[in-house]
Design a protein around this motif. Structure first.
Motif, PDB file in Angstrom:
ATOM      1  N   LEU A  27      20.849   7.546  54.385  1.00 42.86           N
ATOM      2  CA  LEU A  27      20.309   8.212  53.202  1.00 42.86           C
ATOM      3  C   LEU A  27      19.876   9.622  53.575  1.00 42.86           C
ATOM      4  O   LEU A  27      19.086   9.820  54.504  1.00 42.86           O
ATOM      5  CB  LEU A  27      19.120   7.428  52.638  1.00 42.86           C
ATOM      6  CG  LEU A  27      19.456   6.085  51.978  1.00 42.86           C
ATOM      7  CD1 LEU A  27      18.184   5.363  51.569  1.00 42.86           C
ATOM      8  CD2 LEU A  27      20.360   6.290  50.777  1.00 42.86           C
ATOM      9  N   ILE A  28      20.407  10.589  52.849  1.00 48.19           N
ATOM     10  CA  ILE A  28      20.128  12.002  53.114  1.00 48.19           C
ATOM     11  C   ILE A  28      18.995  12.468  52.210  1.00 48.19           C
ATOM     12  O   ILE A  28      18.989  12.190  51.017  1.00 48.19           O
ATOM     13  CB  ILE A  28      21.388  12.853  52.854  1.00 48.19           C
ATOM     14  CG1 ILE A  28      22.583  12.282  53.634  1.00 48.19           C
ATOM     15  CG2 ILE A  28      21.160  14.304  53.211  1.00 48.19           C
ATOM     16  CD1 ILE A  28      23.912  12.826  53.172  1.00 48.19           C
ATOM     17  N   GLY A  29      18.052  13.190  52.763  1.00 51.16           N
ATOM     18  CA  GLY A  29      16.990  13.781  51.961  1.00 51.16           C
ATOM     19  C   GLY A  29      15.827  12.871  51.660  1.00 51.16           C
ATOM     20  O   GLY A  29      15.022  13.153  50.769  1.00 51.16           O
ATOM     21  N   VAL A  30      15.691  11.761  52.386  1.00 49.41           N
ATOM     22  CA  VAL A  30      14.531  10.882  52.204  1.00 49.41           C
ATOM     23  C   VAL A  30      13.278  11.602  52.701  1.00 49.41           C
ATOM     24  O   VAL A  30      13.271  12.192  53.788  1.00 49.41           O
ATOM     25  CB  VAL A  30      14.723   9.565  52.984  1.00 49.41           C
ATOM     26  CG1 VAL A  30      13.471   8.702  52.893  1.00 49.41           C
ATOM     27  CG2 VAL A  30      15.936   8.806  52.457  1.00 49.41           C
ATOM     28  N   THR A  31      12.231  11.574  51.888  1.00 49.72           N
ATOM     29  CA  THR A  31      10.968  12.198  52.294  1.00 49.72           C
ATOM     30  C   THR A  31      10.193  11.246  53.210  1.00 49.72           C
ATOM     31  O   THR A  31       9.941  10.094  52.844  1.00 49.72           O
ATOM     32  CB  THR A  31      10.121  12.556  51.069  1.00 49.72           C
ATOM     33  OG1 THR A  31      10.835  13.486  50.255  1.00 49.72           O
ATOM     34  CG2 THR A  31       8.796  13.162  51.485  1.00 49.72           C
TER      35      THR A  31
END
Length: 1003
Positions: A27-31
């Motif tokens: 998953l790209i961009g998970v905070t």
């Protein structure tokens, strides 16, 4: 010396790991953030990896849109890998509900929510266009003119004279000007459409027509983003009406002219000149559309920020049309401490709309023959004369007509948290819009050239709208054990002021235009001005309660006081209650693998409509016109006349019942259903009064209108694995509208009698829809002398006005002639059925999205003289209802022009087309009827979007996301009628299909 415990807390270490979904895909961009620490965090890269320096014994929170957040204690771990599960039901999604927010799982009302990606999937100047076909109960009627706002109806029209537009609320600011052109679609995080009384009663007297809640984007927590988008499209003319060939036109014109008693213009049917295609000449083959935006958002310390700038430019398919706007937006919020925060939402929009009021495209079929050429051999305009003087190129080039607008919307708030559960919020808003219209039509129009005119006409119009708002909001919320509740109290104050001035005159110098009215002819000068204002004061209370996530209650009451209403009815009360039962939480369903979510909802409430204009309850002096002026022997002096007031004038009141359910099957099939019944009473209408009173009518509360309907939507995750995702969805709405009661026992009121002209009339009749179209019922074509004699025996009043080839109409009252009494309602201009569908396919980084919408079973006003009758708007979505192509195809008003190919081939002829279904060439006494204007339908494949995410391929830490896309808008249309606009047959502006190339980059 610090204790060992303190030293351990302050020590930092690096934690690394990878975040994947439940299919093992990164998953790209998970905070990734540290719980309780502002500003400490990061986001995962293209491979789902992250690295973060955190204090010992801290807790990490992993969050991502569409997935359930994950909380993990770091402890002594240096590597933490996380699998996030898709939150398919989105029950914990927070939605705006008016003066607050609520989890979707707790809603008891009928609402629809659209997220940012659904709003921006279609490139448009107005975000309301994104609603078309995507929500049940919501009908959107578009207008082809660049910069013209679409018309929105929620669950049908419920009023005759009062406003029928919904209330628009942007970031908590209830707008008095609902033109959403001033809002950049790229700035919107979500739109919620509130439909039933449980949802809309919070806005009381302004909630009867539904509410559209718009929430703009805020700064992202724990990270800083720079987002750039650029879209460029080419709009190509579409749905041109295919006309007959040149030789067919020669034959048609000769025959039509001869039948109507004239001399054949082309003896022997020969023509040696060339033919000209006026549609292709006047309507440009293509026009450019551009949309660019820049957004900066994030969080710095205790301050969340979002700044954006946008530019939109749409060239028209006609030379004199276009739309351009610049927009700036900012959202700021700063937390001083746990108990006090402030913030602002500000929007600034500067736009210019180039408009064309001459209906040049419509007149092409009536006034421009293919045997006519636009220019003479010397390059000058060829002035065409077929009953009227015409040359569209001269008229467009002689017209300079535009509106420049500047609008600022500012909302400033401060919040005090008295405790964890109790807070106070103050909103102060200001909305101001100025608009300047400049119009100059030089002497070089076709009529001016033909007559040798030396003067042009000019006009300046200036308007200013201001609205001020103050909301005081107290909120208490708490959860204990199996109980969850909230209480909200609001005191609100809002005022509105409108100012207007206009000057017009005649000018002798075309080169100077209308910029200096000192150069206008003094005798031609006309000056107008106006100013009015209104005020609304409100008290509101709302309570929500949930027990065990199974049983939910929402109760609202609002008291509104409006300056628009009479002294005896200044205040109105608007209560509502909503109940919901999540049956899937009961023991008998809790572990059911098929029914994974089931919520039953019902609500009942009362809302109002205050959109009646200003000062209607008061006796007023109006300036007289024409013969109303009087003279002192030398000068003409303006006179005044009095209009009677009504101190008992009050709100239109809408009582609405709603029942529905939300059902999820096997966690991948989602079904929603609603039944609603809306009863609107105390309708506002100008009731005639005895002439002995000295007045003609008085605005009163009379009558009743009902709307009831069914709404159904379904979507499904058809297939999902490591590489593939396939989703489908659709929605269907049925709405019917009926007048239940008029005034003083009247069953039928004629608003506009069009039987003597085009045949289309407007009538208010008990048992029929508010926006019904009235016309004769066709009995077929007169195809022989025997049929003509038999028809005239029944209809002696038509002798001399019809002949062989004419159309027969039903004599409802049997008096032997045709009149308004013989017309019947052939349907409503609002569709009885409308629908939408969508398809989504994703393979690895490639994504395909398709959606379309349509409607059927409605009548059209296309071909009517005017869409305003007796001050009441007759239709929705039209720039102008005139349709000369329809007139000519059916010989309406004995009109001769250029028929369409389909229309020509439908014309009855005893020898060449004995089975023709349309009146014969040159037929007399023909009007529009149920044959031409009833049972319309259309379908539009609104958008096909293909995109590819290059983020993984570029594999750089500087670019968080890189997506390219191509859109095909309006490429496939279908309608069972002629007309540029497939929705309503509007001929005043050309229709277009658009191909758009875009890129979206996030740094």
């Amino acid at each position: 010396m610090k204790s060992a415990e303190t030293q351990q807390v302050n020590q930092s270490k690096t934690v690394k790991g990878k975040v994947v979904d439940d299919n093992g895909e990164p998953l790209i961009g998970v905070t990734v953030a540290v719980k309780g620490q502002t500003g400490t965090g990061c986001v995962t890269d293209v491979d789902g990896n992250y690295s973060l320096s955190v204090p010992s014994n801290s807790t990490l929170v992993f969050s991502y849109v569409g997935y359930t957040p994950v909380t993990v204690k770091a402890g002594g771990q240096s590597t933490i890998n996380v699998t996030m599960k898709s939150d398919a039901q989105e029950l914990d999604e927070v939605v705006a509900i008016g003066y607050g927010t609520m989890k979707k799982r707790d809603l008891t009302g009928a609402t629809t929510s659209l997220r940012s990606d659904a709003i921006t999937s279609v490139m448009a100047s107005n975000p309301i266009e994104a609603l078309q076909g995507k929500s049940t109960g919501v009908a959107v009627f578009t207008n082809n003119q660049p910069g013209e706002a679409p018309t929105l109806r929620i669950r049908g029209s419920a009023s005759i004279n009062a406003g029928t537009d919904p209330l628009y609320v942007v970031d908590g600011f209830a707008l008095t000007d609902g033109n959403m052109n001033d809002i950049n679609p790229a700035d919107i995080e979500s739109m919620e459409i509130l439909k039933d009384a449980s949802a809309t009663a919070i806005y009381g007297s302004r909630g009867a027509n539904g509410v559209v809640m718009i929430t703009t984007k805020k700064g992202s927590e724990g990270k800083h983003n720079i987002t750039v988008h650029a879209n460029m499209g080419v709009k190509m003319r579409s749905r041109l009406i295919e006309t007959i060939t040149g030789q067919e036109f020669i034959d048609y014109l000769n025959k039509a002219t001869k039948i109507q008693g004239g001399t054949e213009p082309f003896p022997g049917g020969t023509y040696d000149g060339r033919f000209y295609d006026w549609q292709e000449g006047v309507i440009k083959s293509s026009a450019l559309t551009q949309d660019y935006g820049l957004m900066l958002d994030g969080m710095s310390g205790d301050t969340r920020y979002m700044f954006s700038a946008g530019y939109y430019n749409q060239d028209g398919l006609l030379e004199a049309q276009g739309y351009e706007k610049f927009s700036l937006h900012s959202n700021l919020e700063h937390k001083f401490n746990k108990w006090f925060s402030i913030g602002s939402n500000m929007q600034l929009t500067n736009s210019r709309q180039d408009i064309l009021t001459n209906q040049v495209t419509n007149d092409l079929f009536r006034l421009a023959y293919p045997t006519d050429l636009p220019y003479n051999e010397d390059g000058s305009y060829n002035i065409i004369q077929h009953g009227e003087v015409f040359n569209p190129f001269a008229d467009m080039n002689a017209t300079d007509d535009y509106i420049k607008s500047l609008r600022f919307i500012g909302n400033f708030f401060a919040q005090v948290n008295f405790s964890e559960h109790f807070n106070y919020k103050l909103n102060i808003g200001y909305d101001v819009k100025t608009a300047n219209r400049y119009q100059f039509i030089s002497s070089q129009t076709a009529k001016g050239i033909q007559s040798g005119a030396t003067t042009g006409s000019g006009m300046h119009r200036w308007t200013k709208q201001e609205s001020r708002l103050m909301d005081n909001i107290l909120t208490y919320s708490n959860q204990w054990g199996d109980h969850r509740m909230s209480l909200t109290g609001v005191y609100s104050w809002q005022d509105y002021k409108y100012r207007y001035s206009q000057m017009s005159g005649q000018f002798s110098n075309d080169a100077l235009g209308a910029h200096d009215f000192a150069g206008a002819s003094p005798a031609s000068l006309k000056v107008q001005s106006d100013i009015y204002s209104n005020r609304l004061i409100s008290w509101t209370a709302r309570g929500t309660y949930a027990y065990k996530d199974r049983y939910m209650l929402t109760a609202t009451i609002r008291f509104d006081g409006s300056s628009r209403f009479g002294d005896d009815s200044k205040w109105g009360t608007f209560p509502s209650v909503g109940l919901a039962w999540r049956a899937s939480e009961e023991n008998f369903l809790k572990n059911n693998k098929i029914i994974t979510n089931l919520k039953l909802r019902t609500s009942y409430g009362v809302t109002g409509n205050q959109e009646i204009g200003n000062y209607q309850s008061l006796a007023r002096l109006q300036t007289s016109t024409g013969n109303g002026n009087y003279s002192d022997g030398t000068n003409s002096i303006i006179g005044f006349y009095e209009e009677v007031g009504n101190s008992k004038l009050k709100w239109e009141s809408t009582k609405q019942f709603d029942a529905g359910f939300d059902l999820t099957l096997i966690d991948r099939i989602y079904l929603n259903f609603d039944y609603y019944n809306r009863q609107t009473t105390d309708l506002l209408y100008n009731v005639p009064i005895p002439s002995t009173s000295g007045y003609q009518n008085v605005l009163s509360n009379v009558g009743k209108v009902s709307n009831y309907g069914l709404e159904f939507s379904a979507s499904a995750d058809v297939y999902k694995d490591k590489d593939w995702t396939v989703t489908v969805g659709g929605n269907f709405t049925y709405n019917t509208n009926k007048i239940k009661k008029l005034y003083d026992g009247a069953d039928r009121i004629v608003i506009h009698d069009g039987t003597a002209s085009t045949g289309l009339s407007r009538v208010l009749e008990v048992g029929q829809p508010v926006n019904g179209v009235y016309a004769y019922r066709s009995l077929g074509i007169i195809k022989s002398q025997e049929a003509l004699d038999a028809y005239l025996e029944k209809m002696p009043g038509l002798r001399g006005t019809v002949g062989i080839g004419s159309e027969m109409y039903e004599d409802v009252n049997g008096d032997g002639k045709l009149s308004i009494e013989d017309t019947k309602c052939i349907g409503s201009i609002e569709p009885k059925y409308f629908y939408g569908f969508n398809l989504g396919v994703q393979w690895k980084e490639f994504k395909l999205q398709v959606y379309g919408q349509g409607a059927f079973k409605y009548a059209s006003m296309s071909g009517a003289e005017n869409h305003y009758t007796n001050g009441t708007k007759w239709s929705v979505g039209y720039q102008d209802t005139g349709n000369y192509a329809m007139w000519i195809d059916n010989s309406v008003k004995n009109q001769i022009g250029v028929p369409s190919k389909d229309g020509y081939h439908d014309m009855w002829d005893a020898e060449t087309n004995p089975n023709g279904t349309a009146p014969g060439i040159g037929a007399k006494g023909v009007v529009l009827s149920n044959r031409t204007n009833a049972d319309w339908s259309y379908f539009i494949l609104k958008n096909i979007q293909m995109s590819y995410d290059f983020t993984k391929l570029i594999n750089t830490s500087y670019i968080k996301s890189l997506v390219f896309n191509v859109n095909f808008q309006n490429f496939i249309t279908s309608a069972n009628h002629n007309g540029y606009n497939p929705e309503n047959g509007d001929m005043s502006n050309p229709y277009g299909k658009t191909v758009i190339f875009g890129v979206n980059i996030k740094f």
